[in-house]
Design a protein around this motif. Structure first.
Motif, PDB file in Angstrom:
ATOM      1  N   ASP A 160       0.815  -1.215   0.000  1.00 29.58           N
ATOM      2  CA  ASP A 160       0.000   0.000   0.000  1.00 29.58           C
ATOM      3  C   ASP A 160       0.849   1.266   0.000  1.00 29.58           C
ATOM      4  N   ASP A 161       2.116   1.144   0.373  1.00 31.61           N
ATOM      5  CA  ASP A 161       2.989   2.320   0.410  1.00 31.61           C
ATOM      6  C   ASP A 161       3.653   2.610  -0.934  1.00 31.61           C
ATOM      7  N   ALA A 162       3.359   1.808  -1.958  1.00 33.06           N
ATOM      8  CA  ALA A 162       3.964   2.028  -3.274  1.00 33.06           C
ATOM      9  C   ALA A 162       3.445   3.326  -3.879  1.00 33.06           C
ATOM     10  N   ARG A 163       4.296   3.979  -4.663  1.00 34.59           N
ATOM     11  CA  ARG A 163       3.885   5.208  -5.335  1.00 34.59           C
ATOM     12  C   ARG A 163       2.781   4.957  -6.343  1.00 34.59           C
ATOM     13  N   GLY A 164       2.837   3.803  -6.998  1.00 33.96           N
ATOM     14  CA  GLY A 164       1.829   3.446  -7.978  1.00 33.96           C
ATOM     15  C   GLY A 164       1.032   2.242  -7.517  1.00 33.96           C
ATOM     16  N   SER A 165       0.591   1.431  -8.455  1.00 28.93           N
ATOM     17  CA  SER A 165      -0.213   0.259  -8.121  1.00 28.93           C
ATOM     18  C   SER A 165       0.065  -0.846  -9.125  1.00 28.93           C
TER      19      SER A 165
END
Length: 278
Positions: A160-165
């Protein structure tokens, strides 16, 4: 000896920028597909470099530092015994592509934040996961029987902390995909140029997924010169093709066994205009 970049630009050997990538690119075209293939084999001598320099196919996982974290990609070495199954392990081309993306973003030559991207033949999903960590919204695709391992790797490495998905879907080349509402900003692929029989379906899928603004980046393992020549010859009918030289890759992840290509779809030809009435 490599020519200085300025001299190469003056002589037309490279150009700055192609699609969303603003770094130097060597256009593929003057010598045709055969000339490019001969250049890669003659100058690079791919067979002379160690095979699998960055990966271990016998291991059940591969770790790689990227995007400020340590990624862990699960592998399934036993699946390699099944004919036609190659996506169960990570290949050098995937490592080269992933680290190139990171290096290009860090060098401000590529922007992935907020971009819509798709990875073809994702296998273990390394490049797609890195693209998501760099800010892209990525759909990682492969054949139905490859998705279980791919989903596990996405869950392990894109939180969930990723910049994207990142999400996963099946995609069989040659059909008409309606994924992420194409056209896309980026299409990524590593080791997807592997057989002459797959070239037509691969290019059909690339055509469906892209528009003239879509930047396609493919990392190719140099195993068979005939296969690469077949792909390049067919691709040049619909795409502008460039080669990103190793000097632009991540300095710690370069291999003469891998080539990095960038493709842009050619715009449709202008309809002929009727002669003006006199």
């Amino acid at each position: 000896m490599d020519l200085p970049l300025q001299q190469q630009e003056e002589e037309g050997a490279v150009r700055l920028g192609m699609g969303a990538y603003s770094g130097p690119v060597r256009p593929v075209g003057d010598g045709g597909a055969a000339g490019e293939t001969m250049l890669l084999w003659a100058l690079g001598q791919p067979a002379a470099q160690r095979h699998n320099a960055f990966v271990r196919h016998a291991a059940h996982s591969l770790t790689l530092d990227a995007c400020g974290r340590r990624l862990s990609l699960l592998q399934s070495p036993s699946s390699m015994a099944t004919p036609g199954v190659t996506g169960a392990v990570v290949w050098d081309s995937a490592v080269v592509l992933a680290k190139f993306l990171e290096h290009a973003v860090d060098s401000a030559r590529l922007t992935l934040r907020g971009a819509r991207a798709l990875e073809l033949g994702a296998g273990c999903g390394l490049a797609g996961c890195v693209a998501a960590l760099l800010g892209a919204h990525v759909l990682l695709t492969d054949l139905p029987d490859r998705l279980k391992l791919l989903r596990k790797n996405v869950e392990l490495n894109v939180g969930d902390d990723a910049r994207g998905s990142a999400r996963v879907a099946q995609l069989v080349w040659g059909g008409e995909p309606d994924l992420l509402n194409p056209p896309l900003d980026y299409v990524l692929g590593s080791d997807v140029i592997y057989s002459e029989e797959a070239v037509d379906d691969l290019l059909l899928t690339l055509n469906h997924l892209s528009a003239p603004h879509t930047t396609i980046i493919l990392a190719a393992e140099l195993r068979n010169d005939a296969v690469l020549e077949c792909f390049l010859e067919a691709a040049m009918a619909d795409f502008q093709v460039g080669c990103i030289e190793q000097q632009q890759w991540h300095p710690d992840f370069r291999s003469t066994r891998v080539a990095l290509f960038i493709l842009l779809k050619k715009p449709p030809p202008l309809a002929s205009q009727p002669d003006a009435l006199l």
